[in-house]
Design an enzyme around this catalytic site. Structure first.
Site, PDB file in Angstrom:
ATOM      1  N   MET A 233       0.846  -1.195   0.000  1.00 12.00           N
ATOM      2  CA  MET A 233       0.000   0.000   0.000  1.00 12.00           C
ATOM      3  C   MET A 233       0.887   1.253   0.000  1.00 12.00           C
ATOM      4  O   MET A 233       0.416   2.355   0.299  1.00 12.00           O
ATOM      5  CB  MET A 233      -0.929  -0.006   1.216  1.00 12.00           C
TER       6      MET A 233
ATOM      7  N   HIS B  78       9.181   1.123   3.311  1.00 11.34           N
ATOM      8  CA  HIS B  78      10.301   1.151   4.255  1.00 11.34           C
ATOM      9  C   HIS B  78      11.138  -0.103   4.031  1.00 11.34           C
ATOM     10  O   HIS B  78      10.827  -0.912   3.135  1.00 11.34           O
ATOM     11  CB  HIS B  78       9.779   1.259   5.694  1.00 11.34           C
TER      12      HIS B  78
ATOM     13  N   HIS C  24       9.335  -3.519   3.562  1.00  9.50           N
ATOM     14  CA  HIS C  24       8.858  -3.780   2.198  1.00  9.50           C
ATOM     15  C   HIS C  24      10.042  -4.133   1.290  1.00  9.50           C
ATOM     16  O   HIS C  24       9.961  -5.067   0.486  1.00  9.50           O
ATOM     17  CB  HIS C  24       8.195  -2.530   1.605  1.00  9.50           C
TER      18      HIS C  24
ATOM     19  N   GLN D 224     -10.384  -2.592   2.535  1.00 10.02           N
ATOM     20  CA  GLN D 224      -9.840  -3.274   3.713  1.00 10.02           C
ATOM     21  C   GLN D 224      -9.728  -2.359   4.930  1.00 10.02           C
ATOM     22  O   GLN D 224      -9.251  -2.776   5.977  1.00 10.02           O
ATOM     23  CB  GLN D 224      -8.512  -3.952   3.402  1.00 10.02           C
TER      24      GLN D 224
ATOM     25  N   LYS E 239       4.956  -9.802   9.265  1.00  9.55           N
ATOM     26  CA  LYS E 239       4.410  -8.685  10.043  1.00  9.55           C
ATOM     27  C   LYS E 239       2.883  -8.799  10.097  1.00  9.55           C
ATOM     28  O   LYS E 239       2.257  -8.501  11.101  1.00  9.55           O
ATOM     29  CB  LYS E 239       4.850  -7.369   9.388  1.00  9.55           C
TER      30      LYS E 239
ATOM     31  N   MET F  96       8.950  -2.440  11.719  1.00 10.21           N
ATOM     32  CA  MET F  96       8.747  -1.360  10.750  1.00 10.21           C
ATOM     33  C   MET F  96       7.323  -1.404  10.225  1.00 10.21           C
ATOM     34  O   MET F  96       6.783  -2.477   9.970  1.00 10.21           O
ATOM     35  CB  MET F  96       9.740  -1.502   9.601  1.00 10.21           C
TER      36      MET F  96
ATOM     37  N   ARG G 281       2.757   2.963   9.323  1.00 10.98           N
ATOM     38  CA  ARG G 281       2.065   3.784  10.330  1.00 10.98           C
ATOM     39  C   ARG G 281       3.031   4.419  11.330  1.00 10.98           C
ATOM     40  O   ARG G 281       2.657   5.377  12.000  1.00 10.98           O
ATOM     41  CB  ARG G 281       1.036   2.936  11.079  1.00 10.98           C
TER      42      ARG G 281
HETATM   43  P1  AMP Z   1       1.518  -2.994   3.442  1.00 11.45           P
HETATM   44  O1  AMP Z   1       2.053  -1.958   2.523  1.00 11.45           O
HETATM   45  O2  AMP Z   1       1.455  -2.581   4.866  1.00 11.45           O
HETATM   46  O3  AMP Z   1       0.232  -3.603   2.948  1.00 11.45           O
HETATM   47  O4  AMP Z   1       2.574  -4.182   3.414  1.00 11.45           O
HETATM   48  C1  AMP Z   1       2.943  -4.803   2.222  1.00 11.45           C
HETATM   49  C2  AMP Z   1       3.710  -6.056   2.549  1.00 11.45           C
HETATM   50  O5  AMP Z   1       4.886  -5.726   3.267  1.00 11.45           O
HETATM   51  C3  AMP Z   1       2.896  -7.029   3.418  1.00 11.45           C
HETATM   52  O6  AMP Z   1       3.125  -8.355   2.966  1.00 11.45           O
HETATM   53  C4  AMP Z   1       3.491  -6.795   4.783  1.00 11.45           C
HETATM   54  O7  AMP Z   1       3.373  -7.918   5.645  1.00 11.45           O
HETATM   55  C5  AMP Z   1       4.945  -6.522   4.441  1.00 11.45           C
HETATM   56  N1  AMP Z   1       5.596  -5.803   5.538  1.00 11.45           N
HETATM   57  C6  AMP Z   1       5.168  -4.663   6.127  1.00 11.45           C
HETATM   58  N2  AMP Z   1       5.992  -4.328   7.149  1.00 11.45           N
HETATM   59  C7  AMP Z   1       6.942  -5.276   7.202  1.00 11.45           C
HETATM   60  C8  AMP Z   1       8.074  -5.510   8.051  1.00 11.45           C
HETATM   61  N3  AMP Z   1       8.386  -4.687   9.048  1.00 11.45           N
HETATM   62  N4  AMP Z   1       8.847  -6.603   7.808  1.00 11.45           N
HETATM   63  C9  AMP Z   1       8.534  -7.464   6.810  1.00 11.45           C
HETATM   64  N5  AMP Z   1       7.485  -7.297   5.970  1.00 11.45           N
HETATM   65  C10 AMP Z   1       6.700  -6.229   6.173  1.00 11.45           C
END
Ligand code: AMP
Length: 280
Positions: A30, A34, A37, A61, A150, A185, A188
């Site tokens: 999304m 960081h 990702h 979501q 995560k 990480m 948010r």
């Molecule tokens: P998001 O952008 O929050 O939807 O996350 C995208 C992907 O990155 C998802 O598969 C998350 O689980 C993964 N992700 C987010 N934060 C972390 C983290 N600190 N360590 C590993 N993977 C992460």
């Protein structure tokens, strides 16, 4: 790096990949990227001939409209980061590319995995997440897709969905990347005040404490000891629970041949943070 802004632009890229029979790694995100990702992207780039990421803040979501409105948007910065790690393409679709018939979710069977923890406290969250991941997988047709632990419950739900729908993709789960303080990480985190950022270090510390306690106490006893610890902090505990990793059902005992994981959700001010740790 290719920047693909519509389903049609994506289609040309996917046709090229499929025609040449190239392996394709896919990392859905999304945005507000960081190092957590980027660890997924680095692994995808290692494993596959081509790698594509997506940046899409999925409206269905979010159970809380304020959270959706305030979700960080840093697309230019994200594109630079993806370019710097050597990603080949990024798909940044509009809502109409994924929801051509309005913001309706598909009904996706989750075998109860969606009824606990995040599913209990964020109604509709997993149907929205699974709908968009399914649609992205169908549009992109990757060889492998990468998800972070995560969001461990999300990862298990996606594994279940891919298996149930017989989607021809390998799901790769990746470890949680943490700041040096131990804080997991998260996009948010950039909304935390400096004071709450410091206080939020306690989240990982409490998971480590639970791991330590789990060699002496029953799961319920560990949970109640951790819950008590939160009474002395400024963090508002939403849930702390220990579950069987596979079923996500509450653990009543620790069975030596099964894996157990502690999951936590807290409010640091008005920012909701989640984390988890395998404890046995
Ligand atoms: P998001 O952008 O929050 O939807 O996350 C995208 C992907 O990155 C998802 O598969 C998350 O689980 C993964 N992700 C987010 N934060 C972390 C983290 N600190 N360590 C590993 N993977 C992460």
């Amino acid at each position: 790096m290719l920047i693909l802004k519509t389903r049609n632009e994506l289609f040309d890229f996917i046709q090229y990949i499929n025609a040449k029979n190239l392996s394709l790694g896919f990392v859905p995100t999304m945005g507000a990227l960081h190092d957590g990702h980027l660890s997924l992207f680095k692994r995808a780039i290692e494993d596959n001939q081509y790698t594509i990421g997506s940046i899409f803040i999925n409206p269905t979501q979010f159970d809380n409209q304020n959270d959706l409105l305030k979700y960080p948007r840093t697309v230019e910065d994200d594109i630079n980061k993806l370019e710097s790690v050597g990603c080949d393409a990024v798909y940044i679709p509009g809502v109409e590319d994924l929801y051509p018939n309005g913001l309706e979710c598909d009904t996706i069977a989750m075998n109860g995995l969606d009824l606990v923890m995040e599913g209990e406290f964020r109604p509709g969250h997993f149907q929205g997440m699974a709908t968009v991941v399914k649609r992205l997988l169908l549009q992109i047709n990757p060889t492998r897709a990468y998800f972070g632990e995560k969001d461990f419950q999300q990862l298990q739900i996606i594994r279940h969905m891919v298996c149930a729908l017989k989607l021809p993709v390998e799901i790769v789960g990746m470890p949680i990347i943490r700041e040096s303080s131990g804080l997991a990480m998260s996009s948010r985190n950039m909304r935390l005040t400096p004071d709450f950022k410091k206080k939020s270090i306690f989240i990982y510390q409490s998971l480590l404490k639970a791991k330590e306690l789990s060699s002496h106490y029953t799961p319920q006893k560990v949970v109640s000891k951790i819950e008590k610890m939160y009474l002395n902090t400024d963090l508002k505990l939403e849930y702390f629970t220990i579950v069987n990793e596979e079923t996500l059902l509450t653990a009543n005992t620790f069975d030596d041949c099964k894996n157990y994981r502690a999951f936590i959700a807290v409010f640091a001010g008005d920012i909701r943070l989640i984390d988890n740790l395998q404890i046995r």
